[in-house]
Design a protein around this motif. Structure first.
Motif, short mmCIF file in Angstrom:
data_model
loop_
_atom_site.label_atom_id
_atom_site.label_comp_id
_atom_site.label_asym_id
_atom_site.label_seq_id
_atom_site.Cartn_x
_atom_site.Cartn_y
_atom_site.Cartn_z
N ASN A 1 9.75 11.06 -10.09
CA ASN A 1 8.51 11.24 -9.32
C ASN A 1 8.92 11.79 -7.96
O ASN A 1 9.48 11.06 -7.14
CB ASN A 1 7.76 9.91 -9.19
CG ASN A 1 7.16 9.49 -10.50
OD1 ASN A 1 6.07 9.93 -10.84
ND2 ASN A 1 7.89 8.68 -11.25
N LEU A 2 8.66 13.08 -7.75
CA LEU A 2 9.17 13.77 -6.57
C LEU A 2 8.08 13.97 -5.52
O LEU A 2 7.00 14.47 -5.81
CB LEU A 2 9.77 15.11 -6.97
CG LEU A 2 10.87 15.03 -8.04
CD1 LEU A 2 11.39 16.42 -8.38
CD2 LEU A 2 11.99 14.11 -7.61
N VAL A 3 8.41 13.59 -4.29
CA VAL A 3 7.47 13.67 -3.17
C VAL A 3 7.19 15.14 -2.84
O VAL A 3 8.11 15.96 -2.79
CB VAL A 3 8.04 12.94 -1.94
CG1 VAL A 3 7.15 13.13 -0.72
CG2 VAL A 3 8.24 11.45 -2.24
N TYR A 4 5.90 15.44 -2.61
CA TYR A 4 5.49 16.78 -2.19
C TYR A 4 5.55 16.89 -0.66
O TYR A 4 6.44 17.54 -0.12
CB TYR A 4 4.10 17.10 -2.72
CG TYR A 4 3.53 18.44 -2.30
CD1 TYR A 4 4.33 19.57 -2.23
CD2 TYR A 4 2.19 18.56 -1.96
CE1 TYR A 4 3.81 20.80 -1.84
CE2 TYR A 4 1.66 19.78 -1.58
CZ TYR A 4 2.47 20.90 -1.51
OH TYR A 4 1.94 22.10 -1.12
N THR A 5 4.63 16.25 0.06
CA THR A 5 4.64 16.32 1.53
C THR A 5 5.13 15.03 2.16
O THR A 5 5.90 15.06 3.12
CB THR A 5 3.24 16.65 2.09
OG1 THR A 5 2.33 15.63 1.68
CG2 THR A 5 2.77 18.01 1.62
N THR A 6 4.69 13.91 1.64
CA THR A 6 5.06 12.60 2.20
C THR A 6 4.68 11.52 1.21
O THR A 6 3.84 11.73 0.33
CB THR A 6 4.35 12.35 3.55
OG1 THR A 6 4.93 11.21 4.19
CG2 THR A 6 2.87 12.13 3.39
N LEU A 7 5.29 10.37 1.36
CA LEU A 7 4.82 9.15 0.71
C LEU A 7 5.02 8.03 1.71
O LEU A 7 6.14 7.74 2.11
CB LEU A 7 5.56 8.85 -0.60
CG LEU A 7 4.99 7.65 -1.37
CD1 LEU A 7 3.55 7.90 -1.83
CD2 LEU A 7 5.86 7.30 -2.55
N GLU A 8 3.91 7.46 2.16
CA GLU A 8 3.92 6.39 3.15
C GLU A 8 3.75 5.07 2.41
O GLU A 8 2.84 4.93 1.61
CB GLU A 8 2.79 6.58 4.15
CG GLU A 8 2.83 7.92 4.85
CD GLU A 8 1.52 8.30 5.52
OE1 GLU A 8 0.59 7.45 5.58
OE2 GLU A 8 1.42 9.45 5.99
N THR B 1 0.84 -1.19 0.00
CA THR B 1 0.00 0.00 0.00
C THR B 1 0.88 1.24 0.00
O THR B 1 2.05 1.18 0.38
CB THR B 1 -0.96 0.02 1.21
OG1 THR B 1 -1.93 1.06 1.04
CG2 THR B 1 -0.23 0.20 2.52
N SER B 2 0.32 2.34 -0.44
CA SER B 2 1.03 3.62 -0.42
C SER B 2 0.02 4.75 -0.49
O SER B 2 -1.01 4.64 -1.16
CB SER B 2 2.01 3.72 -1.58
OG SER B 2 1.33 3.71 -2.80
N VAL B 3 0.33 5.83 0.22
CA VAL B 3 -0.45 7.06 0.14
C VAL B 3 0.51 8.22 0.27
O VAL B 3 1.54 8.12 0.94
CB VAL B 3 -1.55 7.16 1.22
CG1 VAL B 3 -2.63 6.13 1.00
CG2 VAL B 3 -0.97 7.04 2.61
N GLY B 4 0.19 9.31 -0.39
CA GLY B 4 1.04 10.49 -0.30
C GLY B 4 0.77 11.44 -1.44
O GLY B 4 -0.28 11.38 -2.09
N SER B 5 1.75 12.31 -1.68
CA SER B 5 1.57 13.33 -2.71
C SER B 5 2.89 13.60 -3.43
O SER B 5 3.97 13.38 -2.89
CB SER B 5 1.04 14.62 -2.07
OG SER B 5 1.95 15.08 -1.07
N LEU B 6 2.74 14.08 -4.68
CA LEU B 6 3.89 14.38 -5.53
C LEU B 6 3.76 15.78 -6.12
O LEU B 6 2.65 16.28 -6.29
CB LEU B 6 3.98 13.38 -6.69
CG LEU B 6 4.04 11.89 -6.37
CD1 LEU B 6 4.04 11.08 -7.66
CD2 LEU B 6 5.26 11.56 -5.54
N THR B 7 4.90 16.36 -6.45
CA THR B 7 4.90 17.62 -7.22
C THR B 7 5.23 17.37 -8.68
O THR B 7 4.90 18.19 -9.54
CB THR B 7 5.92 18.64 -6.67
OG1 THR B 7 7.20 18.03 -6.65
CG2 THR B 7 5.53 19.11 -5.29
#
Length: 163
Positions: free
Chosen positions: A107-114, A46-52
């Motif tokens: 693929n660059l993380v914005y705030t986090t990627l769990e 599983t994964s959740v998070g955000s990218l720029t």
């Protein structure tokens, strides 16, 4: 003509939890994690998070497509191994428009990627040429045992000479 039988294997699972931070490259970090932990057969559970920045190879396209903005990761799935990985990413923009494809570098993380990663220690994933289309595809093998470190025996104590 009969269909080819599926290739399969079975293993207990060990899990890892990982959090990526702003600016980290998702694919590069996953590959580094696989090397660090010597993952021969693993998957993204599983994964959740955000990218720029989302950099994908879309279906039936040769090169990358790059998206800039703020994206929610709605899916990151696939196989992960030091011998080669096959990962797909889907992201949604602020309007809910969703796009997905092969995960590439960039693929660059914005705030986090769990992430939660599952390791299958009794298996080994390899990438071998498949004659159907000529691509290197997943093959599943029993894990080869890790080489045991050499055993160093203590030197016998010398008896003291009587004087």
């Amino acid at each position: 003509m009969s269909a080819a039988s599926p290739v399969s294997g079975s293993s207990a699972m060990r899990t890892y939890a990982l959090r990526l931070r702003p600016g980290q490259d998702v694919r590069q970090e996953l590959q580094a994690f696989a090397r660090q932990h010597q993952l021969k057969a693993a998957c993204i559970l599983t994964s959740v998070g955000s990218l720029t920045t989302a950099t994908l190879r879309l279906a039936n396209q040769e090169g990358p497509t790059v998206y800039h903005g703020h994206f929610e990761v709605v899916s990151l799935v696939g196989t992960l191994a030091i011998s080669g990985s096959h990962l797909h990413l889907s992201v949604a923009d602020s309007t809910g428009r969703t796009v997905g494809g092969h995960l590439l570098d960039g693929n660059l993380v914005y705030t986090t990627l769990e992430l939660v990663i599952g390791e299958l220690p009794e298996l080994e994933f390899r990438r071998e040429a498949d004659p159907t289309f000529g691509y290197k595809e997943l093959t599943i093998h029993p894990a080869t045992p890790a080489a045991a470190p050499p055993v160093t025996l203590p030197k016998p104590a010398r008896a003291k000479k009587k004087q």
